[in-house]
Write an enzyme that holds these catalytic residues in place. Structure first.
Site, short mmCIF file in Angstrom:
data_model
loop_
_atom_site.label_atom_id
_atom_site.label_comp_id
_atom_site.label_asym_id
_atom_site.label_seq_id
_atom_site.Cartn_x
_atom_site.Cartn_y
_atom_site.Cartn_z
N ASP A 239 -25.20 -19.44 -15.76
CA ASP A 239 -23.84 -19.39 -15.13
C ASP A 239 -23.48 -20.78 -14.28
O ASP A 239 -24.50 -20.83 -13.36
CB ASP A 239 -23.77 -18.10 -14.23
CG ASP A 239 -22.50 -17.96 -13.38
OD1 ASP A 239 -21.63 -18.70 -13.72
OD2 ASP A 239 -22.43 -16.80 -12.92
N ASP B 64 -13.53 -14.34 -14.05
CA ASP B 64 -14.27 -12.98 -14.25
C ASP B 64 -13.06 -12.06 -14.30
O ASP B 64 -12.05 -12.01 -13.85
CB ASP B 64 -14.83 -12.48 -12.95
CG ASP B 64 -16.13 -13.56 -12.66
OD1 ASP B 64 -16.54 -14.35 -13.48
OD2 ASP B 64 -17.07 -12.86 -11.88
C1 GLA Z 1 -20.20 -15.09 -11.97
C2 GLA Z 1 -20.01 -14.53 -13.25
C3 GLA Z 1 -20.11 -12.95 -13.37
C4 GLA Z 1 -21.53 -12.49 -12.87
C5 GLA Z 1 -21.51 -13.33 -11.35
C6 GLA Z 1 -23.11 -12.93 -10.79
O1 GLA Z 1 -19.15 -14.61 -11.02
O2 GLA Z 1 -18.87 -15.14 -13.84
O3 GLA Z 1 -19.97 -12.44 -14.74
O4 GLA Z 1 -22.55 -13.17 -13.56
O5 GLA Z 1 -21.25 -14.43 -11.38
O6 GLA Z 1 -23.12 -13.35 -9.71
#
Ligand code: GLA
Length: 726
Positions: free
Chosen positions: A478, A544
């Site tokens: 990420d 997200d």
């Molecule tokens: C980001 C990602 C999510 C999740 C969070 C975890 O927002 O896009 O899918 O993994 O981090 O902190």
């Protein structure tokens, strides 16, 4: 919206702009710490500094990690808000990082999330909108009022952050809520209201496919404020029950509250064995084979496999393949499963070669349910459900731990360990592998993750080795914390976006096992154009997802348009994880806020898009409706089709969209989606003709039956008719 500016108030008080319709509050006084006296309207706070509400407190010089702070907002509420039919006002505070309790003139009016001292411990709700109804008798009309907000911040940033807060006149949907409580043979309809209401409750039962109304009754309702009405409706769970409440006094777009039962379309699987898994599996020469034969049907079952290459073995009781094969090649296998009711065979190809992830990954990820409150125990509960509830019989195999597994500090030798919530990663990996399931982990190329935990920066090889030693089969990597490194450099080229991901890929490939490589950088730098070239197996194409129609609509129907050329066996577009079932991003789980029809749309679209199918709910509490969504073998077969063609949007007309994809058997999967606010009767042959298809009957994938095309089908609002044309 028309806005009448009352300058006098704006200057005197934090409530900046006032109008007939709303009051905007741009700032409030703030104090770190905690004191119950701070909720009192007459508490003297003049010496407290002023913070704006559209920026978190960190951005305004306040350091208060894992701490409490109070805002006090002084505001004039104009009596113009009193006019109209709703005898209440609503605080619309935006979102608050992380939990809050809110008082209006000393009366507690709302609470979201939990504080560390609460039962069950801290649980943050930083994404939740705060909309609290206030009884009009507590309001000092045209005079000063005090809103006191107690906030706990678990991990920075903290406080109000999203936008200015408001006081508005609520609508019917804010004050009156309809809920359905599931009973053994039906539902109890619960109508509850914060205000006086007099209206009509309409209860309708219809055939889920044709929309044909089978029974309908209307009832007049009159309720005082803070009252509720309960009504039992007997119902077979295959029927679609719709309840609508209308109060004619409310404004146009707010006349009705509507709710639909989670009606089940997927027929129950037979007791005899049936194969539901993918038809191919790719593994690199010498890497461990981890594969579970996905047969539904009564257990116990005995399994057999013909054609296994040397080095690969079958556990005939569990149906689990393990071992390694060093010789590249395509191995045609025949699976057989037998139980007391019968036996079934399936033809399958084990492809030992350079490419893994020949079909999109199916599994579970901890984020959409547990967020940062994930623990090994919670992960195990969902992993166990793969086997006990039967999800593994439908091909779900990855159990992926998202953020918040990491220890606070690296070990003296620079290696990373899990924190105390994960006592034994290796044991977890071994248990999963022993059951033919796979382990996934999460990290960031930055020094910190999105949730503020340790990232991998400058420890890439070490982390890849550590994860491989635990048996990790999937890495979600990420970007988040890496933006600090990226922004500090002058190089913002595409190459600079690729660099951290390429680096990690090199180390993953050096490990003695296959690790699915999932890029999570929200679609930056058109990742779909280069993801496959750096040997990533999937890449997130968007930010997200959350469990609202707005989010599903934007991510699914807008942001995937045109991405189909980039997906194929080994490399997939990832529109983010599923938001069906019990989700919550915290210890507070709730049923997905998507309507049942929206959930059918979600799974149908992800099936069409050849998307990663990563379940985001707590599987230990899965209901029949969610199982029906996740375990329809015909719907999943489209997602797992070996051609690996992602669907494209063919038609967009009058709020309807048609998406289709070609399948390996020469057929086509077609989703006819209704994005309108009401049901639309649709002549199926007419819809298919729009994309040049002609057929007398087609397969309805959700109901698993052939249906005539020369017929009208009622496609519910935000719902879908999902078919396969031969
Ligand atoms: C980001 C990602 C999510 C999740 C969070 C975890 O927002 O896009 O899918 O993994 O981090 O902190």
């Amino acid at each position: 919206m028309k806005r009448l500016i009352l300058i006098g108030w704006a200057l005197l008080l934090a409530g900046g702009l006032a109008s007939a319709q709303e009051v905007i509050m741009e700032s409030g006084r703030f104090q770190k710490g905690d004191n119950p006296a701070w909720q009192a309207p007459d508490f003297a706070d003049a010496a407290w500094p002023v913070l704006v509400l559209d920026k978190d407190w960190n951005q305004q010089g306040i350091q208060n990690t894992n701490g409490i702070g109070w805002y006090r907002i002084h505001v004039v509420v104009p009596s113009s808000l009193k006019k109209g039919v709703v005898e209440a006002i609503m605080l619309d505070l935006g979102a608050i990082d992380d939990s809050d309790e809110t008082w209006f003139n000393g009366h507690l009016v709302g609470k979201t999330g939990r504080f560390p001292s609460d039962k069950g411990g801290y649980s943050g709700e930083w994404q939740q909108p705060r909309r609290y109804i206030v009884d009009p008798k507590w309001v000092n009309w045209d005079g000063e009022n005090v809103i006191a907000v107690r906030v706990f911040n678990g991990g920075d940033p903290g406080g109000f952050y999203q936008r200015s807060a408001r006081i508005v006149k609520p609508g019917l949907t804010d004050c009156v809520s309809l809920n359905l409580e599931k009973e053994k043979d039906g539902y109890t309809v619960v109508l509850s209201t914060a205000v006086k209401t007099a209206g009509t409750l309409k209860i309708e039962v219809a055939d889920a496919l044709t929309g044909q109304v089978e029974s309908s009754k209307t009832q007049k309702v009159s309720l005082g404020s803070w009252k509720e009405k309960r009504l039992f409706v007997p119902l077979d769970h295959h029927k679609r029950l719709t309840v609508v409440y209308t109060d004619p006094r409310f404004e146009e777009e707010e006349v009705a509250q509507q709710i639909t039962t989670p009606y089940i379309l997927t027929p129950k699987a037979p007791a005899t064995p049936r194969y539901n898994g993918p038809l191919v599996f790719g593994v690199r020469p010498g890497s461990p084979v981890i594969f579970r034969l996905a047969f539904s049907g009564e257990k116990p079952m005995k399994y057999a496999v013909e054609g296994l290459p040397e080095g690969v073995v079958l556990d005939p009781d569990k149906g689990v393949l393990s071992g390694t094969c060093t010789q590249a090649g395509d191995y045609p296998l025949v699976f057989t499963a037998t139980n007391s009711k019968g036996s079934a065979k399936a033809a399958f190809t084990l492809k030992v070669g350079a490419q893994i992830a020949l079909t999109p990954p199916m599994g579970w990820n901890s984020w959409n349910c547990w967020g940062l409150s994930v623990s090994q125990e919670k992960v195990m509960a969902s992993a166990a459900a793969f086997i006990n509830a039967g999800l593994a019989d439908y091909g779900y195999s990855y159990i992926n731990i998202d953020d918040a597994w990491e220890a606070e500090e690296r070990n003296p030798d620079g290696t990373i360990s899990p924190n105390e919530k994960f006592p034994d990663m290796k044991a977890l990996g071994d248990w999963l592998h022993g059951n033919g399931l796979k382990l996934g982990i999460y990290s960031s190329p930055g020094d910190r993750t999105c949730g503020g935990y340790l990232g991998t920066l400058d420890h890439e090889l070490q982390d890849a080795e550590t994860w491989a030693s635990w048996g990790v089969d999937y890495l979600k990597y990420d970007w988040c914390g890496y933006s600090k490194v990226f922004n500090a450099s002058a190089d913002h080229s595409v190459a600079a976006n690729i660099r951290p991901y390429m680096k990690m890929q090199q180390y993953l490939r050096e490990q003695p096992r296959d690790i699915f490589y999932s890029l999570c950088q929200y679609g930056n730098a058109r990742v779909w154009e280069w993801g496959a070239f750096i040997d990533a197996n999937s890449w997130r194409t968007t930010g997200d997802i959350t469990d609202t129609w707005e989010s599903l609509y934007t991510i699914g129907f807008k942001q995937q348009v045109g991405l189909h050329p980039y997906a194929g066996p080994g490399h997939w577009n990832d529109p983010d994880m599923l938001v069906v079932g019990k989700v919550g991003w915290s210890n507070n789980l709730r049923d997905s806020r998507l309507t049942p029809d929206e959930q059918y749309t979600h799974i149908s679209l992800w099936s069409l898009l050849a998307a990663n199918m990563l379940i985001g709910c707590d599987l230990s509490q899965m209901d029949d409706f969610t199982f029906n969504l996740l375990c329809n073998n015909e719907v999943n077969a489209v997602n797992q089709d070996i051609l690996g063609r992602q669907a494209h949007k063919d038609v967009e007309e009058d709020g309807m969209q048609i998406w289709s994809r070609d399948l390996a058997d020469g057929g086509k999967a077609v989703g006819i989606f209704n994005l309108n606010g009401q049901s639309v009767p649709t002549l199926l042959s007419g819809a298919l003709a729009k994309i040049g298809l002609e057929a007398e009957t087609v397969r309805d994938l959700w109901r698993q039956k052939d249906i005539p095309t020369e017929a009208q089908y009622m496609i519910p609002s935000h719902g879908v008719l999902y078919v396969k044309v031969k």
